[in-house]
Motif scaffolding. Sequence first.
Motif, PDB file in Angstrom:
ATOM      1  N   ASN A   1      12.147   4.865   7.348  1.00  0.00           N
ATOM      2  CA  ASN A   1      13.510   5.254   7.394  1.00  0.00           C
ATOM      3  C   ASN A   1      14.390   4.026   7.676  1.00  0.00           C
ATOM      4  N   SER A   2      13.439   3.020   8.174  1.00  0.00           N
ATOM      5  CA  SER A   2      14.347   1.623   8.804  1.00  0.00           C
ATOM      6  C   SER A   2      13.326   0.579   8.619  1.00  0.00           C
ATOM      7  N   GLY A   3      13.898  -0.761   9.029  1.00  0.00           N
ATOM      8  CA  GLY A   3      12.980  -1.735   8.930  1.00  0.00           C
ATOM      9  C   GLY A   3      13.023  -2.222   7.575  1.00  0.00           C
ATOM     10  N   THR A   4      11.971  -3.004   7.534  1.00  0.00           N
ATOM     11  CA  THR A   4      11.721  -3.861   5.767  1.00  0.00           C
ATOM     12  C   THR A   4      10.576  -3.331   5.194  1.00  0.00           C
ATOM     13  N   LEU A   5      10.484  -3.031   3.856  1.00  0.00           N
ATOM     14  CA  LEU A   5       9.428  -2.783   3.154  1.00  0.00           C
ATOM     15  C   LEU A   5       9.039  -3.762   2.135  1.00  0.00           C
ATOM     16  N   GLN A   6       7.753  -4.033   1.921  1.00  0.00           N
ATOM     17  CA  GLN A   6       7.505  -5.110   0.790  1.00  0.00           C
ATOM     18  C   GLN A   6       6.389  -4.576  -0.207  1.00  0.00           C
ATOM     19  N   ALA A   7       6.408  -5.025  -1.303  1.00  0.00           N
ATOM     20  CA  ALA A   7       5.503  -4.428  -2.327  1.00  0.00           C
ATOM     21  C   ALA A   7       4.851  -5.789  -2.720  1.00  0.00           C
ATOM     22  N   GLU A   8       3.617  -5.646  -2.668  1.00  0.00           N
ATOM     23  CA  GLU A   8       2.700  -6.603  -3.130  1.00  0.00           C
ATOM     24  C   GLU A   8       1.848  -6.378  -4.419  1.00  0.00           C
ATOM     25  N   ALA A   9       2.210  -7.038  -5.568  1.00  0.00           N
ATOM     26  CA  ALA A   9       1.408  -6.770  -6.833  1.00  0.00           C
ATOM     27  C   ALA A   9       0.414  -7.753  -7.177  1.00  0.00           C
ATOM     28  N   ARG A  10      -0.681  -7.319  -7.669  1.00  0.00           N
ATOM     29  CA  ARG A  10      -1.736  -8.119  -8.034  1.00  0.00           C
ATOM     30  C   ARG A  10      -2.229  -7.465  -9.454  1.00  0.00           C
ATOM     31  N   GLU A  11      -2.288  -8.455 -10.410  1.00  0.00           N
ATOM     32  CA  GLU A  11      -2.750  -8.091 -11.682  1.00  0.00           C
ATOM     33  C   GLU A  11      -4.140  -7.868 -11.730  1.00  0.00           C
ATOM     34  N   VAL A  12      -4.608  -6.917 -11.995  1.00  0.00           N
ATOM     35  CA  VAL A  12      -6.129  -6.665 -11.853  1.00  0.00           C
ATOM     36  C   VAL A  12      -6.734  -6.793 -13.294  1.00  0.00           C
ATOM     37  N   VAL A  13      -6.004  -6.500 -14.453  1.00  0.00           N
ATOM     38  CA  VAL A  13      -6.408  -6.972 -15.728  1.00  0.00           C
ATOM     39  C   VAL A  13      -5.314  -7.706 -16.351  1.00  0.00           C
ATOM     40  N   ASN A  14      -5.735  -8.936 -16.699  1.00  0.00           N
ATOM     41  CA  ASN A  14      -4.776  -9.965 -17.450  1.00  0.00           C
ATOM     42  C   ASN A  14      -5.221  -9.994 -18.956  1.00  0.00           C
ATOM     43  N   HIS A  15      -5.003  -8.925 -19.539  1.00  0.00           N
ATOM     44  CA  HIS A  15      -5.177  -8.707 -20.753  1.00  0.00           C
ATOM     45  C   HIS A  15      -4.285  -9.363 -21.661  1.00  0.00           C
ATOM     46  N   HIS A  16      -4.421 -10.018 -23.023  1.00  0.00           N
ATOM     47  CA  HIS A  16      -3.388 -10.627 -23.466  1.00  0.00           C
ATOM     48  C   HIS A  16      -2.617  -9.684 -24.174  1.00  0.00           C
ATOM     49  N   ARG A  17      -2.562  -8.414 -24.156  1.00  0.00           N
ATOM     50  CA  ARG A  17      -1.701  -7.233 -24.686  1.00  0.00           C
ATOM     51  C   ARG A  17      -1.603  -6.445 -23.650  1.00  0.00           C
ATOM     52  N   LEU A  18      -2.397  -5.884 -22.999  1.00  0.00           N
ATOM     53  CA  LEU A  18      -2.527  -4.761 -22.120  1.00  0.00           C
ATOM     54  C   LEU A  18      -2.733  -5.133 -20.843  1.00  0.00           C
ATOM     55  N   PRO A  19      -1.967  -5.634 -19.838  1.00  0.00           N
ATOM     56  CA  PRO A  19      -2.381  -5.847 -18.359  1.00  0.00           C
ATOM     57  C   PRO A  19      -1.995  -4.529 -17.731  1.00  0.00           C
ATOM     58  N   TYR A  20      -2.695  -4.697 -16.466  1.00  0.00           N
ATOM     59  CA  TYR A  20      -2.719  -3.618 -15.306  1.00  0.00           C
ATOM     60  C   TYR A  20      -2.602  -4.123 -14.035  1.00  0.00           C
ATOM     61  N   CYS A  21      -1.728  -3.363 -13.390  1.00  0.00           N
ATOM     62  CA  CYS A  21      -1.594  -4.029 -12.087  1.00  0.00           C
ATOM     63  C   CYS A  21      -1.516  -3.153 -10.955  1.00  0.00           C
ATOM     64  N   GLU A  22      -1.859  -3.399  -9.523  1.00  0.00           N
ATOM     65  CA  GLU A  22      -1.804  -2.710  -8.605  1.00  0.00           C
ATOM     66  C   GLU A  22      -0.545  -2.997  -7.624  1.00  0.00           C
ATOM     67  N   VAL A  23       0.073  -2.155  -6.999  1.00  0.00           N
ATOM     68  CA  VAL A  23       1.092  -2.545  -6.140  1.00  0.00           C
ATOM     69  C   VAL A  23       0.944  -1.734  -4.880  1.00  0.00           C
ATOM     70  N   ARG A  24       0.808  -2.390  -3.891  1.00  0.00           N
ATOM     71  CA  ARG A  24       0.755  -1.844  -2.343  1.00  0.00           C
ATOM     72  C   ARG A  24       2.294  -1.919  -1.736  1.00  0.00           C
ATOM     73  N   ILE A  25       2.891  -0.826  -1.286  1.00  0.00           N
ATOM     74  CA  ILE A  25       4.105  -0.988  -0.462  1.00  0.00           C
ATOM     75  C   ILE A  25       3.607  -0.828   0.904  1.00  0.00           C
ATOM     76  N   THR A  26       4.151  -1.594   1.835  1.00  0.00           N
ATOM     77  CA  THR A  26       3.859  -1.541   3.197  1.00  0.00           C
ATOM     78  C   THR A  26       5.396  -1.529   3.921  1.00  0.00           C
ATOM     79  N   ASP A  27       5.092  -1.152   5.071  1.00  0.00           N
ATOM     80  CA  ASP A  27       6.093  -1.331   5.820  1.00  0.00           C
ATOM     81  C   ASP A  27       6.031  -2.743   6.785  1.00  0.00           C
TER      82      ASP A  27
END
Length: 136
Positions: free
Chosen positions: A86-112
């Motif tokens: 409910n306060s402070g700063t939040l950040q989201a860090e995205a890392r592409e797990v699969v860099n497929h030429h048509r269908l990429p997949y990504c995981e994002v962690r949101i932390t305080d």
Amino acid sequence: MDIQKIKDFFLRDEFALTNGIELTDIGEGYARTCVAIEPRHLNALGVVQGGVLFSLADLAFAAATNSHGTFTMTSSANITFVRSSNSGTLQAEAREVVNHHRLPYCEVRITDAEGALVALFTASGYRKQGAELPFK
């Protein structure tokens, strides 16, 4: 990769800008966004509204998957809320797990600001072949 051109491109995201979401870092298949929590981000229970978290992660996903210069849009996404904030700063860090030429997949962690996990976001995208972005 011209990082400044990519950041400039994502400044066109009016929704993110209007809601105080900022792209702070980008690399090939990687991006980080942040938002400083304000009263406008809180729901009726006084915690950050889920849509804010989703939007924070979605911009990180978009920047990470589009960093290769080919237009990529979200085809499916899932978010799991782990803890409230409910306060402070939040950040989201995205890392592409699969860099497929048509269908990429990504995981994002949101932390305080303390690094505690707030939410996990996973998404798949669709890359439109022949649709190069202006920073490629």
